[in-house]
Design a protein around this motif. Structure first.
Motif, mmCIF file in Angstrom:
data_model
loop_
_atom_site.group_PDB
_atom_site.id
_atom_site.type_symbol
_atom_site.label_atom_id
_atom_site.label_comp_id
_atom_site.label_asym_id
_atom_site.label_seq_id
_atom_site.Cartn_x
_atom_site.Cartn_y
_atom_site.Cartn_z
ATOM 1 N N LEU A 150 0.810 -1.488 0.159
ATOM 2 C CA LEU A 150 0.034 0.422 -0.074
ATOM 3 C C LEU A 150 0.824 1.053 0.059
ATOM 4 O O LEU A 150 1.386 1.599 0.586
ATOM 5 N N SER A 151 0.687 1.998 -0.979
ATOM 6 C CA SER A 151 1.988 2.743 -1.469
ATOM 7 C C SER A 151 1.569 4.645 -0.574
ATOM 8 O O SER A 151 0.355 4.382 -0.128
ATOM 9 N N GLY A 154 -1.618 5.440 -2.441
ATOM 10 C CA GLY A 154 -2.356 4.631 -2.339
ATOM 11 C C GLY A 154 -3.362 4.594 -1.061
ATOM 12 O O GLY A 154 -4.912 4.853 -0.905
ATOM 13 N N ARG A 155 -2.609 4.495 -0.111
ATOM 14 C CA ARG A 155 -3.154 5.464 1.196
ATOM 15 C C ARG A 155 -3.993 6.644 1.317
ATOM 16 O O ARG A 155 -4.637 6.638 2.615
ATOM 17 N N ALA A 156 -3.797 7.557 1.244
ATOM 18 C CA ALA A 156 -4.476 9.193 0.618
ATOM 19 C C ALA A 156 -5.567 8.864 0.042
ATOM 20 O O ALA A 156 -6.366 9.630 0.325
ATOM 21 N N CYS A 157 -5.501 7.899 -1.181
ATOM 22 C CA CYS A 157 -6.774 7.641 -1.921
ATOM 23 C C CYS A 157 -8.040 6.881 -1.157
ATOM 24 O O CYS A 157 -9.141 7.651 -0.716
ATOM 25 N N CYS A 158 -6.982 5.751 0.365
ATOM 26 C CA CYS A 158 -8.432 5.094 0.882
ATOM 27 C C CYS A 158 -8.911 6.386 1.657
ATOM 28 O O CYS A 158 -9.310 6.149 2.305
ATOM 29 N N LEU A 185 -6.453 -3.276 -2.318
ATOM 30 C CA LEU A 185 -5.761 -3.326 -2.655
ATOM 31 C C LEU A 185 -6.114 -5.034 -3.233
ATOM 32 O O LEU A 185 -5.311 -5.699 -3.719
ATOM 33 N N ARG A 186 -7.507 -5.639 -3.051
ATOM 34 C CA ARG A 186 -8.003 -6.436 -4.226
ATOM 35 C C ARG A 186 -8.437 -6.226 -5.441
ATOM 36 O O ARG A 186 -8.019 -6.748 -6.469
ATOM 37 N N ASP A 187 -8.815 -5.294 -6.029
ATOM 38 C CA ASP A 187 -8.314 -4.413 -6.965
ATOM 39 C C ASP A 187 -7.243 -4.271 -7.183
ATOM 40 O O ASP A 187 -6.567 -4.756 -8.507
ATOM 41 N N ALA A 188 -6.130 -3.913 -6.076
ATOM 42 C CA ALA A 188 -4.808 -3.772 -7.302
ATOM 43 C C ALA A 188 -3.923 -4.959 -7.174
ATOM 44 O O ALA A 188 -3.287 -5.476 -8.379
ATOM 45 N N ALA A 189 -4.677 -5.792 -6.784
ATOM 46 C CA ALA A 189 -3.873 -7.849 -7.133
ATOM 47 C C ALA A 189 -5.203 -8.401 -7.916
ATOM 48 O O ALA A 189 -3.904 -8.874 -8.755
#
Length: 231
Positions: A150-151, A154-158, A185-189
Motif C-alpha cells: 500500500l503506497s 494509495g493510502r491517501a486515496c483510501c 488491495l484486491r483491485d491492485a492484485a
C-alpha cells in the motif's frame, strides 16, 4: 476445460493449462463481477457497457442526482438502474458543499484525486454487490490481497474515500477504513484496465474503465496480450 485452478506452494492459486493452447485460441471468457469507469472519462464512457462516445463527445443520458454516471443508451441506463441506485448516494457526496470542500482541502494532487474518485466508484459498486449478492461479494472478498503493498498515494486515496463515505452514510455500518483499504488491495492484485485509444496520440492507450473477474484474475496481469476487449 482448457485450464484448471491449481494451488502451487510457492506461487499460490493459479490457472494451469490442461492441454496445449494454440496461438490466438480463446481459452477463458468471463463476465466481470465488478466493472467501473475511470473518473477522468466518466462523461464519455458508458457506465454499463463501457463503450466510448464517438468523436470524443459526451453521452447525454446521465444520472441527474450525482452526475457521475453516463450511459450510451436508455437500454444501458435501464439495465444499470439497480446497481447504480445502490451506490448513487456515495457519488452524490462529491458534489455537496462538504464534498467539494473535502476535495479542495485534500492533499492529493490532480492525478491522485482522479485515482481517488475512481476508487470511490469501485467501493460504491462493491457495496452494491454486497447488497445484491452475498455469494458474489464473498467471492470478491476471497480474492488475493495478502502482501500487496500500500503506497503513500494509495493510502491517501483510501483515506479520501473513507471520508467521502462518512459524508454520504455517517451511520451505515461496514464502511470503515479497513473495508476501503481491503477493496483497494484486491483491485491492485486482481483488477484489469480496459483501454481505449488516446485521441491525442493514436499510438497510445488510455484506461477507460476497469474490471475484476474471479478466474481471469488468476492469469498474467499484463494488459496485453492476456486481457483484451473486442467491441
Amino acid at each position: 476445460e482448457l485450464c484448471n485452478t491449481f494451488w502451487h506452494p510457492q506461487r499460490g492459486r493459479c490457472l494451469v493449462a490442461a492441454r496445449d493452447i494454440d496461438a490466438g485460441e480463446t481459452f477463458l471468457a468471463e463476465a466481470p463481477m465488478l466493472w467501473w469507469v475511470d473518473a477522468e472519462c466518466h462523461k464519455s464512457v458508458c457506465a454499463r457497457c463501457l463503450s466510448v462516445c464517438p468523436e470524443a463527445g459526451e453521452f447525454t443520458i446521465k444520472c441527474e442526482a450525482c452526475g457521475e454516471a453516463h450511459w450510451c443508451s436508455q437500454v444501458c441506463r435501464n439495465e444499470d438502474v439497480r446497481r447504480h441506485d445502490t451506490c448513487c448516494k456515495f457519488l452524490c457526496a462529491l458534489s455537496t458543499s462538504a464534498g467539494l470542500e473535502l476535495q479542495a482541502s485534500s492533499c492529493l494532487d490532480a492525478e491522485n484525486l482522479v485515482d481517488a474518485r475512481t476508487l470511490l466508484a469501485l467501493v460504491a459498486y462493491v457495496v452494491a454487490l454486497r447488497t445484491s449478492s452475498n455469494a458474489e461479494f464473498d467471492q470478491f472478498w476471497a480474492l488475493h490481497s495478502d502482501g500487496v503493498p500500500l503506497s503513500a498515494p494509495g493510502r491517501a486515496c483510501c483515506d479520501f474515500v473513507s471520508r467521502v463515505l462518512r459524508l454520504a452514510a455517517p451511520t451505515e455500518l461496514g464502511l470503515e477504513a479497513e473495508f476501503v483499504t481491503g477493496v483497494y488491495l484486491r483491485d491492485a492484485a486482481n483488477g484489469f484496465a480496459i483501454t481505449m485509444t488516446d485521441p491525442n496520440d493514436l499510438a497510445e492507450r488510455l484506461p477507460r474503465g476497469y474490471a475484476i473477474c474471479a478466474n481471469l484474475a488468476l492469469t498474467n496481469h499484463s494488459c496485453l496480450p492476456t486481457a483484451a476487449r473486442f467491441d
